[in-house]
Design a protein around this motif. Structure first.
Motif, PDB file in Angstrom:
ATOM      1  N   PHE A  22      15.480  12.652 -26.018  1.00  0.00           N
ATOM      2  CA  PHE A  22      16.755  13.332 -25.792  1.00  0.00           C
ATOM      3  C   PHE A  22      16.622  14.348 -24.652  1.00  0.00           C
ATOM      4  O   PHE A  22      17.431  14.367 -23.719  1.00  0.00           O
ATOM      5  CB  PHE A  22      17.182  14.024 -27.089  1.00  0.00           C
ATOM      6  CG  PHE A  22      18.504  14.736 -27.010  1.00  0.00           C
ATOM      7  CD1 PHE A  22      19.683  14.082 -27.304  1.00  0.00           C
ATOM      8  CD2 PHE A  22      18.568  16.075 -26.634  1.00  0.00           C
ATOM      9  CE1 PHE A  22      20.896  14.745 -27.229  1.00  0.00           C
ATOM     10  CE2 PHE A  22      19.772  16.731 -26.548  1.00  0.00           C
ATOM     11  CZ  PHE A  22      20.946  16.053 -26.857  1.00  0.00           C
ATOM     12  N   ASP A  23      15.607  15.195 -24.741  1.00  0.00           N
ATOM     13  CA  ASP A  23      15.399  16.220 -23.707  1.00  0.00           C
ATOM     14  C   ASP A  23      15.166  15.588 -22.336  1.00  0.00           C
ATOM     15  O   ASP A  23      15.657  16.086 -21.312  1.00  0.00           O
ATOM     16  CB  ASP A  23      14.219  17.110 -24.081  1.00  0.00           C
ATOM     17  CG  ASP A  23      14.520  17.968 -25.299  1.00  0.00           C
ATOM     18  OD1 ASP A  23      15.708  18.170 -25.598  1.00  0.00           O
ATOM     19  OD2 ASP A  23      13.556  18.427 -25.954  1.00  0.00           O
ATOM     20  N   ARG A  24      14.390  14.500 -22.319  1.00  0.00           N
ATOM     21  CA  ARG A  24      14.120  13.823 -21.043  1.00  0.00           C
ATOM     22  C   ARG A  24      15.404  13.292 -20.428  1.00  0.00           C
ATOM     23  O   ARG A  24      15.616  13.396 -19.218  1.00  0.00           O
ATOM     24  CB  ARG A  24      13.121  12.667 -21.256  1.00  0.00           C
ATOM     25  CG  ARG A  24      11.668  13.066 -21.044  1.00  0.00           C
ATOM     26  CD  ARG A  24      10.781  11.847 -20.820  1.00  0.00           C
ATOM     27  NE  ARG A  24      10.828  10.947 -21.943  1.00  0.00           N
ATOM     28  CZ  ARG A  24       9.992  11.014 -22.987  1.00  0.00           C
ATOM     29  NH1 ARG A  24       9.078  11.966 -23.037  1.00  0.00           N
ATOM     30  NH2 ARG A  24      10.075  10.160 -23.983  1.00  0.00           N
ATOM     31  N   LYS A  25      16.263  12.717 -21.281  1.00  0.00           N
ATOM     32  CA  LYS A  25      17.510  12.153 -20.753  1.00  0.00           C
ATOM     33  C   LYS A  25      18.424  13.247 -20.213  1.00  0.00           C
ATOM     34  O   LYS A  25      19.090  13.070 -19.200  1.00  0.00           O
ATOM     35  CB  LYS A  25      18.234  11.355 -21.834  1.00  0.00           C
ATOM     36  CG  LYS A  25      19.432  10.598 -21.294  1.00  0.00           C
ATOM     37  CD  LYS A  25      19.941   9.559 -22.262  1.00  0.00           C
ATOM     38  CE  LYS A  25      21.095   8.767 -21.639  1.00  0.00           C
ATOM     39  NZ  LYS A  25      21.605   7.715 -22.544  1.00  0.00           N
ATOM     40  N   ASP A  46      30.679  13.883 -17.317  1.00  0.00           N
ATOM     41  CA  ASP A  46      31.324  13.462 -18.563  1.00  0.00           C
ATOM     42  C   ASP A  46      30.290  12.873 -19.526  1.00  0.00           C
ATOM     43  O   ASP A  46      30.297  13.165 -20.735  1.00  0.00           O
ATOM     44  CB  ASP A  46      32.411  12.435 -18.253  1.00  0.00           C
ATOM     45  CG  ASP A  46      33.211  12.045 -19.494  1.00  0.00           C
ATOM     46  OD1 ASP A  46      33.536  12.953 -20.291  1.00  0.00           O
ATOM     47  OD2 ASP A  46      33.491  10.847 -19.659  1.00  0.00           O
ATOM     48  N   SER A  47      29.386  12.052 -19.003  1.00  0.00           N
ATOM     49  CA  SER A  47      28.339  11.455 -19.846  1.00  0.00           C
ATOM     50  C   SER A  47      27.442  12.531 -20.443  1.00  0.00           C
ATOM     51  O   SER A  47      27.083  12.485 -21.629  1.00  0.00           O
ATOM     52  CB  SER A  47      27.494  10.484 -19.020  1.00  0.00           C
ATOM     53  OG  SER A  47      28.271   9.407 -18.554  1.00  0.00           O
ATOM     54  N   PHE A  51      26.924  13.425 -24.311  1.00  0.00           N
ATOM     55  CA  PHE A  51      25.585  13.187 -24.826  1.00  0.00           C
ATOM     56  C   PHE A  51      25.021  14.411 -25.538  1.00  0.00           C
ATOM     57  O   PHE A  51      24.442  14.316 -26.617  1.00  0.00           O
ATOM     58  CB  PHE A  51      24.656  12.771 -23.676  1.00  0.00           C
ATOM     59  CG  PHE A  51      23.261  12.449 -24.122  1.00  0.00           C
ATOM     60  CD1 PHE A  51      23.003  11.326 -24.903  1.00  0.00           C
ATOM     61  CD2 PHE A  51      22.205  13.274 -23.768  1.00  0.00           C
ATOM     62  CE1 PHE A  51      21.717  11.039 -25.320  1.00  0.00           C
ATOM     63  CE2 PHE A  51      20.912  12.985 -24.183  1.00  0.00           C
ATOM     64  CZ  PHE A  51      20.660  11.860 -24.963  1.00  0.00           C
ATOM     65  N   ILE A  52      25.213  15.599 -24.948  1.00  0.00           N
ATOM     66  CA  ILE A  52      24.603  16.802 -25.541  1.00  0.00           C
ATOM     67  C   ILE A  52      25.429  17.372 -26.685  1.00  0.00           C
ATOM     68  O   ILE A  52      25.058  18.395 -27.263  1.00  0.00           O
ATOM     69  CB  ILE A  52      24.384  17.908 -24.484  1.00  0.00           C
ATOM     70  CG1 ILE A  52      25.732  18.386 -23.928  1.00  0.00           C
ATOM     71  CG2 ILE A  52      23.457  17.449 -23.396  1.00  0.00           C
ATOM     72  CD1 ILE A  52      25.609  19.580 -23.019  1.00  0.00           C
ATOM     73  N   GLN A  58      21.594  24.543 -27.605  1.00  0.00           N
ATOM     74  CA  GLN A  58      20.368  24.526 -26.818  1.00  0.00           C
ATOM     75  C   GLN A  58      20.608  24.098 -25.383  1.00  0.00           C
ATOM     76  O   GLN A  58      19.978  24.592 -24.458  1.00  0.00           O
ATOM     77  CB  GLN A  58      19.348  23.592 -27.483  1.00  0.00           C
ATOM     78  CG  GLN A  58      18.002  23.531 -26.764  1.00  0.00           C
ATOM     79  CD  GLN A  58      17.043  22.586 -27.461  1.00  0.00           C
ATOM     80  OE1 GLN A  58      17.297  22.161 -28.572  1.00  0.00           O
ATOM     81  NE2 GLN A  58      15.953  22.272 -26.789  1.00  0.00           N
ATOM     82  N   HIS A  59      21.525  23.163 -25.169  1.00  0.00           N
ATOM     83  CA  HIS A  59      21.742  22.605 -23.833  1.00  0.00           C
ATOM     84  C   HIS A  59      23.060  23.069 -23.195  1.00  0.00           C
ATOM     85  O   HIS A  59      23.601  22.386 -22.337  1.00  0.00           O
ATOM     86  CB  HIS A  59      21.692  21.085 -23.897  1.00  0.00           C
ATOM     87  CG  HIS A  59      20.319  20.551 -24.191  1.00  0.00           C
ATOM     88  ND1 HIS A  59      19.322  20.505 -23.250  1.00  0.00           N
ATOM     89  CD2 HIS A  59      19.774  20.076 -25.341  1.00  0.00           C
ATOM     90  CE1 HIS A  59      18.224  19.995 -23.796  1.00  0.00           C
ATOM     91  NE2 HIS A  59      18.468  19.727 -25.065  1.00  0.00           N
TER      92      HIS A  59
END
Length: 673
Positions: A22-25, A46-47, A51-52, A58-59
């Motif tokens: 997840f973090d890598r993406k 938008d993606s 996604f997050i 956190q993101h």
């Protein structure tokens, strides 16, 4: 059980591995965004925002989503603007408890004034905005926003989204004190979700309904709802989600004085909890068990829970639900006769409960302090705390009674209205059936003697038609007159009975210094007086017909956005009292129909008298309607207007064209020249 543990371990391992991916993406998407421009950058933003959404804080979900919205608006991609704005409002209002920030996002969205026709997205956005206003404390505004969400859901033919908006609106009505309206909406949505087999949303509606009933002291009704919730959740096998419902049921049983059932509910909840479920609710449940056992002399069981609570929560820097923790310790120390410790814990609990305006926790702390001080021999303090306990508890009980009174009053008016409509329909149907039977008997008799009695048949037919018409007119007249008499009776009952009791309650509250209760009583009294005025226009006796009509127009002018112009001549003492009442009702119904249905901006009212008659004109510039269609569809309001017109021997004319407004003219012959 072993299989469940293995499965949980596998899920946790997967989650740990997935978090790295997840973090890598996220890093990869951010890198691509920094290197692109235009539509491609918008798609990537938008993606990333979508996604997050599973890891918002956190993101920086909010800042990324706001950037996506701004960029989408720049390229006029309104699908993304509306969808991400809705998600951002939900995030602020429902996830991180910043409803005012959610309101700001919504207002910024409205200021952009975009034309958009995706009713599904609009319904979801306005539902989330309604939550934002609700959690901000702007309850009345939230209701109007939820109404718009319902409108968009209806346009989209999304009945499930419509019902969800009504569920949230019910909570808003409950917070304004309109418990009957809230209960009505919750019952409607519960029935809908039952038909749709949407168990998750059904449980939400039923839980709200159970809490509402408990809040106004309807413990039996709350128990029925909670039994349904427990039955459904048992069927689903959701053990942890049962615990709050069982705990709330235990609270109600304690209020009713049923300690056996209180402990039974708490013990069932305890059996369903384990180390991996409902952690947030564990402390509350254990505190409740310690208090229940301590108050009911089960000190061996209480001791076990006391040690568990002290080891697991008492050593923490931030004790979870500290007020309840202190309160249950006070109960335990009372039970084992360590009164000094009980006093210390009760004082700490009182300080927290008072600071958070928890009325029930406050009066329960007063009771514990009264008992502890009495046991310690400080009778003066014990007496003082006893008085505070009684005073605080009476205040809570009086507020609950006021809520119940408001609920019953609203329910009474609603049921009375529905009963009248059903009764009128039933009586009209019965009259029609009886007339039809008489006609059939007459026809059968005439058919056998047709040749011999043809002349008699024609004579009887005409006579029957005249009689039937006279009966129908007389029935309609009696029905309307009975309706007015019933309205007058109910208005007097509300004013003389309920109104006097509320006035007494208000005075008692003021005497005791209970300003909040006094305000509730005064507001409820004013609402009852308003209902009574609506049921019967007492201004007719006090002010006369002309001033009553002026007052009606003034009230509607002040309470709506319509622009009223009026030319009203004095017409007092020209008609008899019954005709004056019918004329007032015709004007009142006409103006009410304009407000409800016409979507007009302006209304003109003109009343003029001549030597022979009184002429009334009501003209609006609204959307108009097809008069014949309304008449064929048996519009109850329109038929009532026509019947009242016949009773006073007047001539009514309605000229209406689609999108060109409506003109109502009424010509009433006077009794003397």
């Amino acid at each position: 059980m072993k299989k469940v543990i293995v499965l949980l371990f596998a899920i946790l391992s997967f989650c740990a591995f997935s978090q790295e991916d997840f973090d890598r993406k996220v890093i990869l998407l951010k890198s691509k965004i920094s290197k692109t421009k235009g539509i491609e950058k918008l798609k990537l933003l938008d993606s990333l925002s979508r996604f997050i959404s599973v890891d918002k804080v956190q993101h920086n979900f909010d800042s990324i989503t706001q950037e996506t919205i701004n960029y989408a608006f720049k390229f006029k991609d309104y699908d993304i603007v509306f969808d991400r704005t809705s998600a951002l409002i939900f995030y602020y209002a429902n996830r991180i408890n910043k409803p005012r920030k959610a309101v700001e996002v919504f207002n910024d969205f409205k200021n952009k004034q975009m034309n958009y026709e995706d009713n599904d997205l609009l319904a979801r956005l306005y539902t989330n905005a309604g939550d934002a206003y609700f959690f901000s404390g702007e309850i009345k505004t939230s209701i109007s926003i939820y109404n718009k969400a319902e409108d968009f859901a209806l346009k989209d033919n999304d009945s499930s989204l419509y019902a969800s908006a009504r569920t949230y609106k019910a909570s808003a009505y409950i917070d304004t004190g309109n418990y009957a309206k809230g209960a009505q909406l919750l019952n409607e949505t519960a029935s809908f979700f039952t038909r749709k087999k949407d168990t998750f949303k059904l449980l939400g509606a039923r839980i709200e309904l159970a809490n509402l009933y408990s809040r106004i002291g309807f413990y039996k009704e709350a128990e029925i709802e909670r039994n349904q919730i427990i039955k459904i959740k048992k069927y689903q096998g959701k053990r942890a989600s049962l615990i709050p419902t069982l705990y709330n049921a235990a609270i109600d049983e304690n209020k009713k004085g049923n300690q056996h059932k209180r402990i039974e509910y708490l013990e069932i909840a305890h059996k369903k909890i384990n180390n991996n479920e409902a952690f947030y609710f564990k402390p509350i449940l254990y505190y409740g068990l310690l208090s229940a056992y301590s108050q009911n002399d089960s000190l061996v069981k209480a001791k076990n829970f006391f040690h568990f609570i002290e080891e697991n929560y008492g050593t923490l820097e931030n004790i979870p639900y500290e007020a309840r923790y202190r309160s249950c310790l006070a109960d335990y120390y009372l039970g084992i006769k360590k009164f000094k410790k009980s006093k210390i814990e009760a004082e700490k609990a009182l300080a927290i409960f008072s600071g958070s305006n928890d009325a029930e926790g406050t009066y329960q702390s007063y009771e514990k302090l009264a008992k502890a001080n009495k046991a310690l021999g400080d009778f003066e303090k014990a007496y003082d705390y006893s008085l505070k306990y009684r005073h605080s508890k009476d205040s809570v009980d009086n507020v609950q009674k006021a809520r119940a009174l408001s609920y019953y009053q609203t329910l009474y008016e609603t049921e009375k209205r529905d009963f009248k409509i059903a009764s009128q329909a039933s009586e009209i149907s019965l009259l029609g059936t009886q007339n039809e039977l008489n006609k059939q008997r007459t026809l059968i008799g005439i058919a056998g003697l047709l040749a011999l009695f043809s002349i008699i048949y024609l004579t009887r037919s005409r006579k029957f038609a005249v009689t039937k018409k006279g009966l129908q007119e007389q029935f309609s007249r009696n029905l309307i007159n009975s309706q007015e008499e019933e309205r007058l009776r109910i208005a007097r009952e509300l004013h003389d009975s309920v109104g006097q009791k509320l006035m007494l309650l208000s005075k008692q509250a003021k005497t005791k210094g209970e300003n909040d209760l006094s305000d509730i009583s005064d507001n409820t009294l004013e609402e009852i007086r308003s209902i009574a005025r609506g049921l019967h226009p007492s201004n007719l006796e006090r002010l006369g017909l002309t001033q009553s009509i002026n007052a009606l127009v003034y009230h509607m002018d002040m309470s709506t956005d319509l622009f009223f112009t009026e030319e009203i001549e004095v017409i007092d003492h020209i008609l008899d009292k019954e005709a004056e009442l019918h004329l007032f009702r015709i004007i009142q119904e006409s103006l009410a129909n304009i407000i409800k249905h016409a979507e007009a901006r302006a209304v003109k009212i003109k009343i003029a008298k001549t030597a022979k008659d009184i002429k009334v004109m009501v003209h609006d510039n609204g959307k108009g309607f097809d008069f014949e269609t309304k008449l064929k569809n048996k519009s109850l309001g329109l038929k009532t207007l026509l019947e009242r017109t016949k009773i006073i021997g007047a001539i009514l004319r309605i000229d209406s064209k689609i999108n060109q407004g409506t003109l109502i003219t009424l010509q009433i012959p006077t009794l003397h020249e």
